[in-house]
Design a protein around this motif. Structure first.
Motif, PDB file in Angstrom:
ATOM      1  N   GLU A 200     129.426  -0.471 -54.313  1.00 28.87           N
ATOM      2  CA  GLU A 200     130.820  -0.036 -54.377  1.00 28.87           C
ATOM      3  C   GLU A 200     131.639  -0.823 -55.397  1.00 28.87           C
ATOM      4  OE1 GLU A 200     132.257  -0.224 -50.394  1.00 28.87           O
ATOM      5  OE2 GLU A 200     130.826   1.271 -49.665  1.00 28.87           O
ATOM      6  N   ASN A 201     131.135  -1.966 -55.809  1.00 27.34           N
ATOM      7  CA  ASN A 201     131.849  -2.797 -56.767  1.00 27.34           C
ATOM      8  C   ASN A 201     131.117  -2.891 -58.105  1.00 27.34           C
ATOM      9  OD1 ASN A 201     134.267  -4.319 -55.309  1.00 27.34           O
ATOM     10  ND2 ASN A 201     132.602  -4.042 -53.842  1.00 27.34           N
ATOM     11  N   ASP A 202     130.242  -1.923 -58.366  1.00 30.11           N
ATOM     12  CA  ASP A 202     129.438  -1.936 -59.581  1.00 30.11           C
ATOM     13  C   ASP A 202     129.646  -0.634 -60.346  1.00 30.11           C
ATOM     14  OD1 ASP A 202     127.581  -2.187 -61.570  1.00 30.11           O
ATOM     15  OD2 ASP A 202     125.829  -2.258 -60.251  1.00 30.11           O
ATOM     16  N   GLU A 203     130.313  -0.701 -61.481  1.00 32.48           N
ATOM     17  CA  GLU A 203     130.578   0.490 -62.284  1.00 32.48           C
ATOM     18  C   GLU A 203     129.294   1.096 -62.848  1.00 32.48           C
ATOM     19  OE1 GLU A 203     133.283  -0.715 -65.293  1.00 32.48           O
ATOM     20  OE2 GLU A 203     134.898  -1.243 -63.886  1.00 32.48           O
ATOM     21  N   GLY A 204     128.245   0.301 -62.896  1.00 27.90           N
ATOM     22  CA  GLY A 204     126.977   0.791 -63.440  1.00 27.90           C
ATOM     23  C   GLY A 204     125.956   1.154 -62.384  1.00 27.90           C
ATOM     24  N   GLU A 205     126.398   1.409 -61.139  1.00 31.51           N
ATOM     25  CA  GLU A 205     125.454   1.634 -60.040  1.00 31.51           C
ATOM     26  C   GLU A 205     124.540   2.832 -60.278  1.00 31.51           C
ATOM     27  OE1 GLU A 205     125.351   4.223 -57.776  1.00 31.51           O
ATOM     28  OE2 GLU A 205     127.139   5.316 -58.427  1.00 31.51           O
ATOM     29  N   VAL A 206     124.977   3.801 -61.116  1.00 32.97           N
ATOM     30  CA  VAL A 206     124.154   4.990 -61.374  1.00 32.97           C
ATOM     31  C   VAL A 206     122.874   4.639 -62.116  1.00 32.97           C
ATOM     32  CG1 VAL A 206     126.054   6.636 -61.330  1.00 32.97           C
ATOM     33  CG2 VAL A 206     125.494   5.444 -63.477  1.00 32.97           C
ATOM     34  N   TYR A 207     122.843   3.452 -62.728  1.00 38.63           N
ATOM     35  CA  TYR A 207     121.661   3.012 -63.464  1.00 38.63           C
ATOM     36  C   TYR A 207     120.832   1.979 -62.697  1.00 38.63           C
ATOM     37  CZ  TYR A 207     123.887   5.212 -67.497  1.00 38.63           C
ATOM     38  OH  TYR A 207     124.468   6.109 -68.360  1.00 38.63           O
ATOM     39  N   ARG A 208     121.279   1.605 -61.518  1.00 35.26           N
ATOM     40  CA  ARG A 208     120.600   0.547 -60.769  1.00 35.26           C
ATOM     41  C   ARG A 208     119.529   1.121 -59.841  1.00 35.26           C
ATOM     42  NH1 ARG A 208     123.272  -1.871 -64.374  1.00 35.26           N
ATOM     43  NH2 ARG A 208     125.374  -2.589 -63.877  1.00 35.26           N
ATOM     44  N   GLN A 209     118.502   0.323 -59.648  1.00 33.97           N
ATOM     45  CA  GLN A 209     117.548   0.605 -58.580  1.00 33.97           C
ATOM     46  C   GLN A 209     117.292  -0.708 -57.849  1.00 33.97           C
ATOM     47  OE1 GLN A 209     113.369   1.879 -59.323  1.00 33.97           O
ATOM     48  NE2 GLN A 209     113.878   3.616 -58.001  1.00 33.97           N
ATOM     49  N   VAL A 210     117.466  -0.683 -56.532  1.00 29.44           N
ATOM     50  CA  VAL A 210     117.419  -1.914 -55.748  1.00 29.44           C
ATOM     51  C   VAL A 210     116.698  -1.670 -54.431  1.00 29.44           C
ATOM     52  CG1 VAL A 210     118.790  -3.785 -54.735  1.00 29.44           C
ATOM     53  CG2 VAL A 210     119.689  -2.522 -56.699  1.00 29.44           C
ATOM     54  N   GLY A 211     115.865  -2.627 -54.029  1.00 25.47           N
ATOM     55  CA  GLY A 211     115.262  -2.624 -52.702  1.00 25.47           C
ATOM     56  C   GLY A 211     115.599  -3.932 -52.015  1.00 25.47           C
ATOM     57  N   MET A 212     116.049  -3.858 -50.759  1.00 23.45           N
ATOM     58  CA  MET A 212     116.419  -5.062 -50.018  1.00 23.45           C
ATOM     59  C   MET A 212     115.792  -5.027 -48.635  1.00 23.45           C
ATOM     60  SD  MET A 212     120.481  -5.272 -51.032  1.00 23.45           S
ATOM     61  CE  MET A 212     120.716  -6.867 -50.262  1.00 23.45           C
ATOM     62  N   LEU A 213     115.393  -6.184 -48.137  1.00 22.82           N
ATOM     63  CA  LEU A 213     114.799  -6.306 -46.803  1.00 22.82           C
ATOM     64  C   LEU A 213     115.254  -7.612 -46.190  1.00 22.82           C
ATOM     65  CD1 LEU A 213     111.250  -5.577 -45.566  1.00 22.82           C
ATOM     66  CD2 LEU A 213     111.969  -7.970 -45.567  1.00 22.82           C
ATOM     67  N   ASN A 214     115.562  -7.587 -44.872  1.00 18.01           N
ATOM     68  CA  ASN A 214     115.962  -8.826 -44.195  1.00 18.01           C
ATOM     69  C   ASN A 214     114.873  -9.309 -43.244  1.00 18.01           C
ATOM     70  OD1 ASN A 214     116.146  -7.215 -41.906  1.00 18.01           O
ATOM     71  ND2 ASN A 214     118.377  -7.376 -41.722  1.00 18.01           N
ATOM     72  N   ALA A 215     115.142 -10.419 -42.574  1.00 18.08           N
ATOM     73  CA  ALA A 215     114.137 -11.052 -41.720  1.00 18.08           C
ATOM     74  C   ALA A 215     113.774 -10.199 -40.508  1.00 18.08           C
ATOM     75  CB  ALA A 215     114.622 -12.419 -41.270  1.00 18.08           C
ATOM     76  N   LYS A 216     114.601  -9.225 -40.171  1.00 19.88           N
ATOM     77  CA  LYS A 216     114.288  -8.306 -39.072  1.00 19.88           C
ATOM     78  C   LYS A 216     113.377  -7.163 -39.513  1.00 19.88           C
ATOM     79  CE  LYS A 216     118.704  -9.063 -36.662  1.00 19.88           C
ATOM     80  NZ  LYS A 216     119.945  -8.401 -36.174  1.00 19.88           N
ATOM     81  N   GLY A 217     113.150  -7.071 -40.815  1.00 20.60           N
ATOM     82  CA  GLY A 217     112.352  -5.970 -41.339  1.00 20.60           C
ATOM     83  C   GLY A 217     113.169  -4.748 -41.679  1.00 20.60           C
ATOM     84  N   GLU A 218     114.496  -4.858 -41.577  1.00 22.27           N
ATOM     85  CA  GLU A 218     115.371  -3.747 -41.945  1.00 22.27           C
ATOM     86  C   GLU A 218     115.419  -3.629 -43.469  1.00 22.27           C
ATOM     87  OE1 GLU A 218     118.523  -4.111 -38.224  1.00 22.27           O
ATOM     88  OE2 GLU A 218     118.859  -5.272 -40.058  1.00 22.27           O
ATOM     89  N   VAL A 219     115.471  -2.390 -43.971  1.00 22.96           N
ATOM     90  CA  VAL A 219     115.439  -2.186 -45.412  1.00 22.96           C
ATOM     91  C   VAL A 219     116.597  -1.312 -45.863  1.00 22.96           C
ATOM     92  CG1 VAL A 219     112.949  -2.480 -45.598  1.00 22.96           C
ATOM     93  CG2 VAL A 219     113.898  -0.192 -45.210  1.00 22.96           C
ATOM     94  N   ALA A 220     116.918  -1.430 -47.144  1.00 22.00           N
ATOM     95  CA  ALA A 220     117.889  -0.556 -47.805  1.00 22.00           C
ATOM     96  C   ALA A 220     117.423  -0.381 -49.239  1.00 22.00           C
ATOM     97  CB  ALA A 220     119.283  -1.166 -47.762  1.00 22.00           C
ATOM     98  N   THR A 221     117.593   0.832 -49.754  1.00 15.14           N
ATOM     99  CA  THR A 221     117.138   1.130 -51.107  1.00 15.14           C
ATOM    100  C   THR A 221     118.161   2.000 -51.815  1.00 15.14           C
ATOM    101  OG1 THR A 221     114.948   1.341 -50.073  1.00 15.14           O
ATOM    102  CG2 THR A 221     115.084   1.727 -52.433  1.00 15.14           C
ATOM    103  N   HIS A 222     118.317   1.771 -53.090  1.00 15.60           N
ATOM    104  CA  HIS A 222     119.232   2.584 -53.905  1.00 15.60           C
ATOM    105  C   HIS A 222     118.546   2.933 -55.214  1.00 15.60           C
ATOM    106  CE1 HIS A 222     122.853   3.981 -55.935  1.00 15.60           C
ATOM    107  NE2 HIS A 222     122.598   3.137 -56.932  1.00 15.60           N
ATOM    108  N   THR A 223     118.480   4.227 -55.521  1.00 16.81           N
ATOM    109  CA  THR A 223     118.037   4.701 -56.828  1.00 16.81           C
ATOM    110  C   THR A 223     119.201   5.455 -57.449  1.00 16.81           C
ATOM    111  OG1 THR A 223     115.716   4.892 -56.128  1.00 16.81           O
ATOM    112  CG2 THR A 223     116.385   6.127 -58.087  1.00 16.81           C
ATOM    113  N   GLY A 224     119.830   4.865 -58.442  1.00 21.29           N
ATOM    114  CA  GLY A 224     121.004   5.473 -59.058  1.00 21.29           C
ATOM    115  C   GLY A 224     120.702   6.831 -59.666  1.00 21.29           C
TER     116      GLY A 224
END
Length: 327
Positions: free
Chosen positions: A101-125
């Motif tokens: 939400e604070n990244d003007e270039g988010e349409v070009y980003r690809q990100v994978g995140m995981l926490n210690a609980k094994g929960e994940v989030a992914t973004h493909t712009g």
């Protein structure tokens, strides 16, 4: 949790993370995985790309917190900032939302995140170069962009799911190999990296980071990464042997040095420290046979014998030492 999210959003908004291309913020079109080992709690992130030193900008992790892969037109800020937000208590999805939400270039980003609980989030712009996509599963997310085929991320997911029971490091490598088998990056391959951190933090970074390897420039980076992983395993045994020697547990030292040597039978140093602990354990016949062979190849190892006695890492008599020196 709402208070945490509001605080996080305020914190992120103070400094825009929109990217203007810099040498320190590379265009790492690539494929990667973030994952957790259900048994050990270990968390890992691994990547391969046709870009120099991909590991310096894509992979991030902190023991007890999580791991992040940030790629495509990479904004490295997603790594450290994502870890900070998850450490504050945000889920990966909440953290990722705050960053996007604070990244003007988010349409070009690809990100994978995981926490210690094994929960994940992914973004493909929406403007990531095709073929680009991701797939999530229990305790993992795989993501890829600028691939030759759109089958890469599914192949990665299936490879990870089908490798249950193996150590996390092996599963991550298997996943990257599956991507490569699907022709992977349209441009080819150049570098790779793997980072594994403990599921719980001790506060000692040298203990919490379990594996941290990079292949910065190689014609076959996964092959080289696999070789380095084997070397790392061997030296983990060597390090454990050193600790055992320091503590005076020569039997355990002998066992660890032998385990290292089995991985690299031709390594003189691994042979040497195994033989030294055979001496400490009074198995002179076996030790002398190994040491004689070593001395014939490199006499400097013979010179080290009396120095080890002085440092009390080798406990043999003067007569026994002279016998070894004459081998």
């Amino acid at each position: 949790m709402k208070k945490l999210l509001i605080l996080a959003l305020l914190m992120v908004s103070q400094t825009s993370i929109a990217q203007v291309y810099k040498k320190s913020e590379p265009l790492t079109h690539t494929y990667s995985i973030v994952a957790k080992d259900e048994v050990t709690g270990e968390m890992g992130v691994a990547v391969q790309s046709h870009w120099f030193s991909v590991g310096t900008s894509v992979v991030y992790g902190e023991a007890g917190v999580g791991v992040v892969a940030t790629q495509s037109l990479t904004n490295p800020a997603y790594g450290p900032k994502g870890l900070v937000l998850m450490k504050q208590g945000l889920t990966p999805q909440q953290a990722l939302n705050a960053l996007i939400e604070n990244d003007e270039g988010e349409v070009y980003r690809q990100v994978g995140m995981l926490n210690a609980k094994g929960e994940v989030a992914t973004h493909t712009g929406s403007l990531c170069i095709a073929e680009a996509g991701h797939r999530q599963g229990k305790n993992y997310s795989v993501q890829a962009n600028l691939m030759l085929n759109n089958t890469v991320w599914d192949a990665m997911a299936e490879a990870f799911e089908n490798s249950k029971g193996k150590p996390l490091s092996e599963r991550l490598l298997i996943t990257l190999k599956a991507a490569q088998a699907e022709k992977g990056d349209l441009r080819g391959k150049q570098s790779a990296a793997i980072l594994i951190v403990s599921g719980t933090a001790t506060g000692n970074s040298w203990e919490d980071t379990l594996l941290d390897l990079r292949v910065d420039d190689h014609e076959n980076p996964l092959q080289e990464l696999e070789r380095l992983m084997k070397v790392s395993n061997a030296y983990n045994f060597m390090n454990a042997g050193d600790v055992a020697m320091e503590e005076g547990n020569t039997k355990l030292a002998e066992k660890n040095y032998l385990s290292a040597q089995k991985l690299f039978p031709d390594n003189l140093e691994m042979q040497y420290w195994y033989a030294i602990n055979l001496l400490n354990n009074k198995d002179f016949e076996k030790a002398n046979s190994i040491l004689k062979s070593i001395f014939e190849k490199d006499n400097n190892w013979r010179i080290l014998i009396p120095r080890l006695i002085k440092s009390k890492l080798l406990t043999i008599s003067e007569a026994e030492m002279q016998s070894v020196m004459k081998l």
